[in-house]
Design an enzyme around this catalytic site. Sequence first.
Site, PDB file in Angstrom:
ATOM      1  N   ARG A 223      -4.939 -12.001  -1.613  1.00 11.16           N
ATOM      2  CA  ARG A 223      -5.733 -13.070  -1.027  1.00 11.16           C
ATOM      3  C   ARG A 223      -6.658 -13.627  -2.104  1.00 11.16           C
ATOM      4  NH1 ARG A 223      -2.530 -13.196   2.401  1.00 11.16           N
ATOM      5  NH2 ARG A 223      -2.782 -13.004   4.661  1.00 11.16           N
ATOM      6  N   HIS A 271       1.151 -19.793  -2.342  1.00 11.86           N
ATOM      7  CA  HIS A 271       1.117 -18.751  -1.306  1.00 11.86           C
ATOM      8  C   HIS A 271       2.540 -18.519  -0.776  1.00 11.86           C
ATOM      9  CE1 HIS A 271      -1.569 -16.613   1.841  1.00 11.86           C
ATOM     10  NE2 HIS A 271      -0.383 -16.017   1.769  1.00 11.86           N
TER      11      HIS A 271
HETATM   12  P1  NAP Z   1      -1.349  -2.474   4.070  1.00 10.79           P
HETATM   13  O1  NAP Z   1      -0.096  -1.741   4.335  1.00 10.79           O
HETATM   14  O2  NAP Z   1      -2.420  -2.491   5.099  1.00 10.79           O
HETATM   15  O3  NAP Z   1      -1.932  -1.900   2.702  1.00 10.79           O
HETATM   16  C1  NAP Z   1      -3.194  -2.253   2.230  1.00 10.79           C
HETATM   17  C2  NAP Z   1      -3.492  -1.378   1.027  1.00 10.79           C
HETATM   18  O4  NAP Z   1      -4.716  -1.866   0.428  1.00 10.79           O
HETATM   19  C3  NAP Z   1      -3.720   0.087   1.392  1.00 10.79           C
HETATM   20  O5  NAP Z   1      -3.188   0.929   0.399  1.00 10.79           O
HETATM   21  C4  NAP Z   1      -5.237   0.186   1.406  1.00 10.79           C
HETATM   22  O6  NAP Z   1      -5.758   1.479   1.132  1.00 10.79           O
HETATM   23  C5  NAP Z   1      -5.578  -0.760   0.279  1.00 10.79           C
HETATM   24  N1  NAP Z   1      -6.985  -1.156   0.340  1.00 10.79           N
HETATM   25  C6  NAP Z   1      -7.688  -1.648   1.384  1.00 10.79           C
HETATM   26  N2  NAP Z   1      -8.975  -1.820   1.045  1.00 10.79           N
HETATM   27  C7  NAP Z   1      -9.098  -1.383  -0.221  1.00 10.79           C
HETATM   28  C8  NAP Z   1     -10.176  -1.268  -1.113  1.00 10.79           C
HETATM   29  N3  NAP Z   1     -11.420  -1.631  -0.767  1.00 10.79           N
HETATM   30  N4  NAP Z   1      -9.955  -0.744  -2.342  1.00 10.79           N
HETATM   31  C9  NAP Z   1      -8.712  -0.354  -2.701  1.00 10.79           C
HETATM   32  N5  NAP Z   1      -7.629  -0.441  -1.905  1.00 10.79           N
HETATM   33  C10 NAP Z   1      -7.830  -0.963  -0.674  1.00 10.79           C
HETATM   34  O7  NAP Z   1      -1.034  -4.013   3.740  1.00 10.79           O
HETATM   35  P2  NAP Z   1       0.300  -4.657   3.149  1.00 10.79           P
HETATM   36  O8  NAP Z   1       1.280  -4.918   4.220  1.00 10.79           O
HETATM   37  O9  NAP Z   1       0.734  -3.855   1.975  1.00 10.79           O
HETATM   38  O10 NAP Z   1      -0.269  -6.071   2.657  1.00 10.79           O
HETATM   39  C11 NAP Z   1      -1.314  -6.141   1.718  1.00 10.79           C
HETATM   40  C12 NAP Z   1      -1.883  -7.547   1.661  1.00 10.79           C
HETATM   41  O11 NAP Z   1      -0.969  -8.419   0.990  1.00 10.79           O
HETATM   42  C13 NAP Z   1      -2.081  -8.226   3.019  1.00 10.79           C
HETATM   43  O12 NAP Z   1      -3.302  -7.828   3.614  1.00 10.79           O
HETATM   44  C14 NAP Z   1      -2.097  -9.690   2.646  1.00 10.79           C
HETATM   45  O13 NAP Z   1      -3.410 -10.105   2.391  1.00 10.79           O
HETATM   46  C15 NAP Z   1      -1.283  -9.753   1.360  1.00 10.79           C
HETATM   47  N6  NAP Z   1      -0.009 -10.485   1.514  1.00 10.79           N
HETATM   48  C16 NAP Z   1       0.216 -11.590   0.756  1.00 10.79           C
HETATM   49  C17 NAP Z   1       1.413 -12.250   0.862  1.00 10.79           C
HETATM   50  C18 NAP Z   1       1.698 -13.445   0.001  1.00 10.79           C
HETATM   51  O14 NAP Z   1       2.704 -14.128   0.219  1.00 10.79           O
HETATM   52  N7  NAP Z   1       0.898 -13.719  -0.992  1.00 10.79           N
HETATM   53  C19 NAP Z   1       2.392 -11.812   1.750  1.00 10.79           C
HETATM   54  C20 NAP Z   1       2.127 -10.688   2.515  1.00 10.79           C
HETATM   55  C21 NAP Z   1       0.916 -10.019   2.393  1.00 10.79           C
HETATM   56  P3  NAP Z   1      -5.403   2.751   2.072  1.00 10.79           P
HETATM   57  O15 NAP Z   1      -4.004   3.147   1.602  1.00 10.79           O
HETATM   58  O16 NAP Z   1      -6.425   3.746   1.748  1.00 10.79           O
HETATM   59  O17 NAP Z   1      -5.417   2.251   3.493  1.00 10.79           O
HETATM   60  C1  GLV Z   2       0.972 -13.662   3.973  1.00 10.70           C
HETATM   61  O1  GLV Z   2       0.115 -14.005   3.228  1.00 10.70           O
HETATM   62  C2  GLV Z   2       0.853 -12.575   4.888  1.00 10.70           C
HETATM   63  O2  GLV Z   2      -0.253 -12.034   5.040  1.00 10.70           O
HETATM   64  O3  GLV Z   2       1.878 -12.225   5.508  1.00 10.70           O
END
Ligand code: NAP
Ligand code: GLV
Length: 308
Positions: A223, A271
């Site tokens: 983000r 994005h």
């Molecule tokens: P997820 O499974 O909830 O994983 C989030 C990870 O971030 C976890 O390992 C969590 O730690 C860690 N985290 C949270 N707060 C933190 C902090 N303060 N310091 C260090 N690590 C921290 O989420 P996900 O499905 O992998 O997705 C991650 C993010 O990618 C989404 O929230 C979204 O914003 C972004 N995203 C972007 C796109 C795009 O197209 N650009 C697409 C999809 C998602 P823990 O393991 O301890 O819980």
């Molecule tokens: C995209 O940014 C998502 O959070 O799925």
Amino acid sequence: MKIVIAHPDPAAGERWCAELSPRLPQAQLATWPTDWTQADYAIAWKPADDFFTRLQIDRALFSAGAGVDHLLRLPALPAQLPIVRVENAGMGLQMVHYCALEALRVYRQDDAYAQQKADRRWFDRELESPARFTIGVFGLGVLGAQVAQALRDLGFTVIGHSRSPRSLPGIECYAGDAGLEPFLRRCQMLVLLAPHTSQTENLFDSHHLAMLPQGAWLVNAARGALVVETDLMLAIDSGHLAGATLDVFQTEPLPETHPFWVHPKIRITPHSAAATLIDETAEQIVGKISSLERGETVSGVVDRARGY
Ligand code: NAP
Ligand code: GLV
């Protein structure tokens, strides 16, 4: 059962209905805006601010993406309503491709070779073993863990950082505030894959960017709110960072006048690192609705206190 789909793109809303109706033939579906005042479930991506002042959702709110920051900011969001996020549904592999492309471009000095072509200069550049190129993945959740493991399989040294301690084979994992500085000090490339929360907002400011080694490259696929954009520009312009690949921004769409557009050391995508695949995601959400209807629990429920 009544389900509302709220998506800023009307064509996507129709696509959602087309994927949901054969899977849930008993459900009534409506796209936002609707004259309904109540529904059992909603599936939403960046809904309008008046969403919850005009509609009551009784059972659960599904994010149409992995992130839920766009829902947690909604005015009048009911405190007890479960919010459920997308877990992978094909995004992990897209994110692997996005990050691997950037890792290989940087490690293989692709920009320098592009310049050599422009200059018609023929010479090869020294290439060290990928094991000597350390990539740090900040956020080791569903997407970050898959990306970290894929980069490791490409031969890079991969390290990771998460909020709570994690263990991944072949990946040295750091955690929490205490782990941040030793993690950042090693990252020749830093890949951001953590959610936008009160803890991560503006975390990558001049102070933390200065902890990266000289010549490091930043990839932000998480983000825009995680990075202080003016500090990033200064870090690149001072020569401390070699450049950045940015998929997400503080303001989206990125304003036409934003200096990132013309910066030679910043690569931009709109994005698009990992899109929601509506068919796979609808399948996942329908599975969760069916579980909830049977009184079962589901995974991917957001912890509001944590912010993700
Ligand atoms: P997820 O499974 O909830 O994983 C989030 C990870 O971030 C976890 O390992 C969590 O730690 C860690 N985290 C949270 N707060 C933190 C902090 N303060 N310091 C260090 N690590 C921290 O989420 P996900 O499905 O992998 O997705 C991650 C993010 O990618 C989404 O929230 C979204 O914003 C972004 N995203 C972007 C796109 C795009 O197209 N650009 C697409 C999809 C998602 P823990 O393991 O301890 O819980
Ligand atoms: C995209 O940014 C998502 O959070 O799925």
